[in-house]
Design an enzyme around this catalytic site. Structure first.
Site, PDB file in Angstrom:
ATOM      1  N   ASP A 110       0.843  -1.196   0.000  1.00 50.71           N
ATOM      2  CA  ASP A 110       0.000   0.000   0.000  1.00 50.71           C
ATOM      3  C   ASP A 110       0.879   1.247   0.000  1.00 50.71           C
ATOM      4  O   ASP A 110       0.718   2.138   0.824  1.00 50.71           O
ATOM      5  CB  ASP A 110      -0.944   0.005   1.213  1.00 50.71           C
ATOM      6  CG  ASP A 110      -1.911   1.195   1.191  1.00 50.71           C
ATOM      7  OD1 ASP A 110      -2.182   1.719   0.102  1.00 50.71           O
ATOM      8  OD2 ASP A 110      -2.379   1.592   2.282  1.00 50.71           O
ATOM      9  N   ASN A 169      -2.173   4.346  12.826  1.00 50.45           N
ATOM     10  CA  ASN A 169      -3.472   3.693  13.011  1.00 50.45           C
ATOM     11  C   ASN A 169      -3.430   2.205  12.685  1.00 50.45           C
ATOM     12  O   ASN A 169      -4.292   1.452  13.135  1.00 50.45           O
ATOM     13  CB  ASN A 169      -4.551   4.390  12.164  1.00 50.45           C
ATOM     14  CG  ASN A 169      -4.117   4.650  10.746  1.00 50.45           C
ATOM     15  OD1 ASN A 169      -2.952   4.919  10.499  1.00 50.45           O
ATOM     16  ND2 ASN A 169      -5.041   4.550   9.815  1.00 50.45           N
ATOM     17  N   GLN A 226      -3.532  -4.808   6.608  1.00 53.59           N
ATOM     18  CA  GLN A 226      -3.187  -3.686   7.484  1.00 53.59           C
ATOM     19  C   GLN A 226      -4.026  -3.741   8.766  1.00 53.59           C
ATOM     20  O   GLN A 226      -4.979  -2.972   8.915  1.00 53.59           O
ATOM     21  CB  GLN A 226      -3.403  -2.351   6.773  1.00 53.59           C
ATOM     22  CG  GLN A 226      -2.416  -2.081   5.651  1.00 53.59           C
ATOM     23  CD  GLN A 226      -2.780  -0.846   4.853  1.00 53.59           C
ATOM     24  OE1 GLN A 226      -3.952  -0.601   4.574  1.00 53.59           O
ATOM     25  NE2 GLN A 226      -1.791  -0.075   4.472  1.00 53.59           N
ATOM     26  N   ASP A 277      -5.463  -2.946  12.289  1.00 56.71           N
ATOM     27  CA  ASP A 277      -5.452  -1.718  13.087  1.00 56.71           C
ATOM     28  C   ASP A 277      -4.842  -1.947  14.459  1.00 56.71           C
ATOM     29  O   ASP A 277      -5.086  -2.981  15.093  1.00 56.71           O
ATOM     30  CB  ASP A 277      -6.878  -1.192  13.258  1.00 56.71           C
ATOM     31  CG  ASP A 277      -7.287  -0.261  12.133  1.00 56.71           C
ATOM     32  OD1 ASP A 277      -6.953  -0.563  10.967  1.00 56.71           O
ATOM     33  OD2 ASP A 277      -7.932   0.767  12.416  1.00 56.71           O
ATOM     34  N   ARG A 295       2.879  14.693   9.179  1.00 49.02           N
ATOM     35  CA  ARG A 295       1.541  14.636   8.598  1.00 49.02           C
ATOM     36  C   ARG A 295       0.901  13.376   9.176  1.00 49.02           C
ATOM     37  O   ARG A 295       1.395  12.264   8.962  1.00 49.02           O
ATOM     38  CB  ARG A 295       1.625  14.584   7.074  1.00 49.02           C
ATOM     39  CG  ARG A 295       0.263  14.460   6.372  1.00 49.02           C
ATOM     40  CD  ARG A 295      -0.015  13.015   6.099  1.00 49.02           C
ATOM     41  NE  ARG A 295      -1.128  12.799   5.192  1.00 49.02           N
ATOM     42  CZ  ARG A 295      -1.592  11.597   4.878  1.00 49.02           C
ATOM     43  NH1 ARG A 295      -1.027  10.511   5.386  1.00 49.02           N
ATOM     44  NH2 ARG A 295      -2.593  11.459   4.060  1.00 49.02           N
ATOM     45  N   ASP A 315      -1.605  10.525   9.470  1.00 47.73           N
ATOM     46  CA  ASP A 315      -2.461   9.791   8.542  1.00 47.73           C
ATOM     47  C   ASP A 315      -3.793   9.433   9.182  1.00 47.73           C
ATOM     48  O   ASP A 315      -3.839   8.958  10.323  1.00 47.73           O
ATOM     49  CB  ASP A 315      -1.736   8.511   8.100  1.00 47.73           C
ATOM     50  CG  ASP A 315      -2.501   7.721   7.063  1.00 47.73           C
ATOM     51  OD1 ASP A 315      -2.904   8.325   6.047  1.00 47.73           O
ATOM     52  OD2 ASP A 315      -2.705   6.509   7.267  1.00 47.73           O
ATOM     53  N   GLU A 326      -4.691  14.692   8.592  1.00 46.80           N
ATOM     54  CA  GLU A 326      -5.604  14.308   7.515  1.00 46.80           C
ATOM     55  C   GLU A 326      -6.915  13.912   8.174  1.00 46.80           C
ATOM     56  O   GLU A 326      -7.048  12.815   8.716  1.00 46.80           O
ATOM     57  CB  GLU A 326      -5.034  13.139   6.714  1.00 46.80           C
ATOM     58  CG  GLU A 326      -5.951  12.708   5.574  1.00 46.80           C
ATOM     59  CD  GLU A 326      -5.617  11.334   5.010  1.00 46.80           C
ATOM     60  OE1 GLU A 326      -5.856  11.117   3.813  1.00 46.80           O
ATOM     61  OE2 GLU A 326      -5.144  10.482   5.778  1.00 46.80           O
TER      62      GLU A 326
END
Length: 539
Positions: free
Chosen positions: A63, A105, A170, A172, A200, A202, A244
């Site tokens: 990803d 995350n 992925q 969490d 930043r 995510d 974000e």
């Protein structure tokens, strides 16, 4: 450090870059830190204040690096920690700050934490979210419709279901676990110690929403996020968190206030900007700017045209979304997840130089800190034959030579193929050609960025949207100390004369061409723009 130094981001310009797609120094087909370091003079010359790096940590790259296997390591494909530190040092020598993506995350399912957890290691079991049975809401909250089918997947080794807001590879992290939050602080401190100026963050909403199989978890825990802000302020007083968080307007104050973000991307203004361009009417953007005004004085919006993801139009009405699709992404292959457009800026605007200049002028004149996606400053194109968002993540086009000057590797070895056909081929669109041509788009962008930096009102001044009679005209008035600035933009292709702007005493500081002096009226070409300032505050 004084307050101005701590708020450097207020009048900055961020340049978003993928290390793997920017410059390859060793000919293996993958961009790396040594290659990026060699291109720092280019970023300095462009006028960037800071470089925001997309994920570069150790990853299987399923990803684009957001599936991390070691938060403390640089992926070997792009270098090592020494290369990273040298890059940061060289950036600082040029007055450039460095921000990196903070992906907390989730992890890759290949991460040692997850491998230990699924094997039954009690030390890591609660690092993730598990359920003995498949939760009844497993098909709700899907982020990538059409690609992702569920948010809960079964793990044969653990004999349990695990939660993943994004792809199944992925899982969490369980942010309700204080040990996990302590690990997050260690990660933050590690990278701050290497000299970066912020992160930043995510997918912030998913980072602060605890999840349980019983679906009885409390709502967002903003205090956890604010703890991160307190921690980075203690470790590095001028470091920032850029979030974000594509959330409703009534939730924004929580992310800025108790949530502790210094900056948030203004997704509402971005979506309404594209609607305004599609309609050739300023009203949607003006309404969004007014609606997103009034944030805490020390905080700031991040504004942008495009980025490394799809152009998300999910908050537009169905009718408005269809209009933007029709104008800027009419083919299904240009669209993604039924809510976004997977195209770069230049092809969305049909390669129209006037529209491209207007778009950048609007971006640089909006309230907030502008963020430029690598390659947009030369009008790079996209490759719709690539999957999903890879269409806009092709290698930087440096020259008309092999692979656009990105790498000396065989094309088959490249991280992604450069654009080699059509109007946006690297043979036609590249840095070297535009650097030699004083009338190029790159030179325009450099001049525009320089003008913004010299016009102090932009970014830090008080502003208001000025009411005008022509629906196509966006007019913003700024004040700071003795400087007054009027930024006027024509979103339509028709020439206009804007009356009643009270431009007496103002002179052009930056415009798409030379115009007659402004007074009670302001003339604008189709897609034209003018930034006018009071003479007393001139250069």
């Amino acid at each position: 450090m004084d307050a101005a130094g701590q708020r450097w981001y207020k009048d900055a310009l961020l340049y978003e870059v993928s290390v793997r797609a920017f410059a390859d120094s060793n000919g293996d087909g993958i961009g790396d830190f040594r290659g990026l370091t060699r291109r720092l003079d280019y970023l300095e010359g462009l006028g960037a204040s800071a470089v925001w790096l997309l994920p570069f940590q150790q990853s299987p790259w399923r990803d684009d690096g957001y599936d991390i296997t070691d938060h403390y390591a640089v992926d070997p494909s792009v270098g090592d920690l020494g290369d990273f530190v040298r890059f940061v040092e060289q950036a600082h020598d040029r007055g450039l700050r460095v921000l990196i993506d903070l992906v907390l995350n989730h992890t890759s399912n290949e991460h040692p934490w997850f491998q230990a957890a699924r094997a039954g290691d009690e030390r890591f079991r609660d690092y993730y979210v598990w359920s003995d049975t498949r939760p009844p809401d497993a098909e709700k909250g899907i982020v990538f419709p059409g690609v992702q089918k569920t948010t809960w997947s079964y793990d044969r080794a653990a004999k349990q279901w695990y939660f993943h807001r994004f792809y199944e590879f992925q899982p969490d992290l369980n942010i309700a676990n204080p040990v996990v939050r302590d690990e997050m602080e260690k990660i933050i401190g590690f990278w701050l110690n290497l000299g970066i100026s912020g992160f930043r963050v995510d997918a912030v909403p998913f980072l602060i929403e605890p999840v349980s199989a019983a679906n009885t978890a409390p709502g967002p825990e903003f205090d956890w996020l604010h703890t991160f802000r307190s921690y980075i302020t203690w470790r590095a007083g001028d470091a920032v968190l850029l979030g974000e968080a594509n959330v409703e307007r009534d939730q924004v104050q929580d992310y800025f206030g108790v949530g502790g973000m210094h900056m948030l991307f203004n997704f509402e203004a971005n979506q309404q900007l594209w609607l305004a361009l599609a309609r050739e009417e300023a009203a949607p953007l003006v309404e969004a700017l007014r609606d997103t005004a009034g944030i805490p004085g020390a905080d700031q919006w991040g504004t942008f045209l495009r980025n490394n993801d799809e152009l998300d139009l999910g908050r537009l009405s169905d009718e408005d979304r269809r209009l933007v699709f029709k104008r800027f992404g009419p083919s299904k292959r240009m669209q993604l997840y039924d809510r976004g457009i997977r195209r770069r800026l230049a092809p969305m605007l049909g390669g129209d130089r006037r529209l491209l200049e207007l778009a950048f002028a609007v971006l640089l004149a909006l309230p907030g800190t502008p963020v430029v996606f690598y390659g947009d400053e030369i009008g790079m194109g996209d490759d719709l034959s690539l999957r999903e968002r890879d269409a806009v993540r092709t290698p930087m086009q440096w020259s008309s030579g092999p692979n656009g000057g990105f790498s000396s590797a065989p094309r088959s070895h490249l991280v992604l193929p450069p654009i080699s056909r059509g109007a946006f081929s690297y043979r036609r669109v590249n840095v070297a050609e535009q650097h030699r041509d004083p009338s190029s788009f790159l030179h325009f962008v450099r001049r525009a960025i320089r003008a913004r930096r010299e016009l102090r009102a932009l970014g830090i001044g008080d502003w208001e949207a000025v009411r005008v009679h022509d629906p196509a005209v966006l007019a913003l008035r700024y004040h700071v100390e003795d400087q007054e600035l009027l930024a006027v933009h024509n979103l339509s292709s028709a020439r206009v004369r804007v009356r009643g702007l009270d431009a007496d005493g103002l002179t052009d500081a930056f415009a798409n061409r030379e115009y007659a002096a402004a007074s009670r009226s302001v003339e604008l070409d189709g897609y034209g723009f003018r930034w006018l300032q009071n003479v007393a505050a001139g250069y």
